[in-house]
Enzyme design. Structure first.
Site, PDB file in Angstrom:
ATOM      1  N   ASP A 111      37.555  39.100  20.613  1.00  0.00           N
ATOM      2  CA  ASP A 111      38.597  38.248  20.043  1.00  0.00           C
ATOM      3  C   ASP A 111      37.966  37.326  19.010  1.00  0.00           C
ATOM      4  OD1 ASP A 111      40.766  39.207  21.567  1.00  0.00           O
ATOM      5  OD2 ASP A 111      40.266  37.888  23.232  1.00  0.00           O
ATOM      6  N   ASP A 127      46.081  42.343  19.056  1.00  0.00           N
ATOM      7  CA  ASP A 127      47.080  41.460  19.670  1.00  0.00           C
ATOM      8  C   ASP A 127      48.199  41.133  18.686  1.00  0.00           C
ATOM      9  OD1 ASP A 127      45.437  41.397  21.946  1.00  0.00           O
ATOM     10  OD2 ASP A 127      44.414  39.574  21.268  1.00  0.00           O
TER      11      ASP A 127
END
Length: 151
Positions: A111, A127
């Site tokens: 991430d 995402d």
């Protein structure tokens, strides 16, 4: 169907290229770009958002495999019905594959995007694809589903 396959492929490629760049250029927990809205911070997540179910790789694998069986079927089923539904499903498939590649390859998800103006989990391009895909499906359900069924 080729158009939707290209959306899936583009989503996965963009996600993996961004993650490759982040892993190659930013140390874990390092922030290299920051402004009042967004920063780039390299973290790893073995769970879902907010590290929910952290370390439950078996769960994410089972859920992902089931999703990757059902979602392409739904894409095929709706491919002539609604652009909102099919683009949404394509983005969800792409986002699912992007994070699944990380889980299989690394055992966790890379991430990097951190929202600075409120407390929100650090996220990645997969995402973003998932969220935009779900929003497209909500638009379809709220505004077009009744019309497409002839009611």
């Amino acid at each position: 169907m080729i158009y939707y396959s290209l959306i899936v492929l583009a989503s996965v490629i963009i996600d993996q290229l961004i993650k490759y760049w982040v892993v190659s250029n930013i140390e874990i927990h390092e922030t290299i770009f920051s402004n009042p809205i967004l920063s780039l911070t390299h973290i790893r997540n073995s769970g879902a958002a907010w590290s929910i179910l952290e370390g439950k790789m078996w769960f994410f694998t089972v859920v992902t495999v089931i999703a990757l069986i059902i979602l392409p079927y739904l894409l095929y089923k709706y491919h002539n019905e609604s652009k909102w539904m099919t683009i949404g499903l394509s983005l969800i498939i792409g986002g699912t594959l992007g994070n699944f590649i990380d889980r299989i390859r690394l055992g966790e998800v890379v991430d990097m995007f951190q929202v600075e103006f409120f407390n929100f989990p650090i996220f990645n391009f997969a995402d973003v694809s998932l969220v935009i895909g779900v929003m497209c499906i909500f638009v379809y359900i709220l505004f077009f589903e009744e019309k497409s069924k002839g009611m």
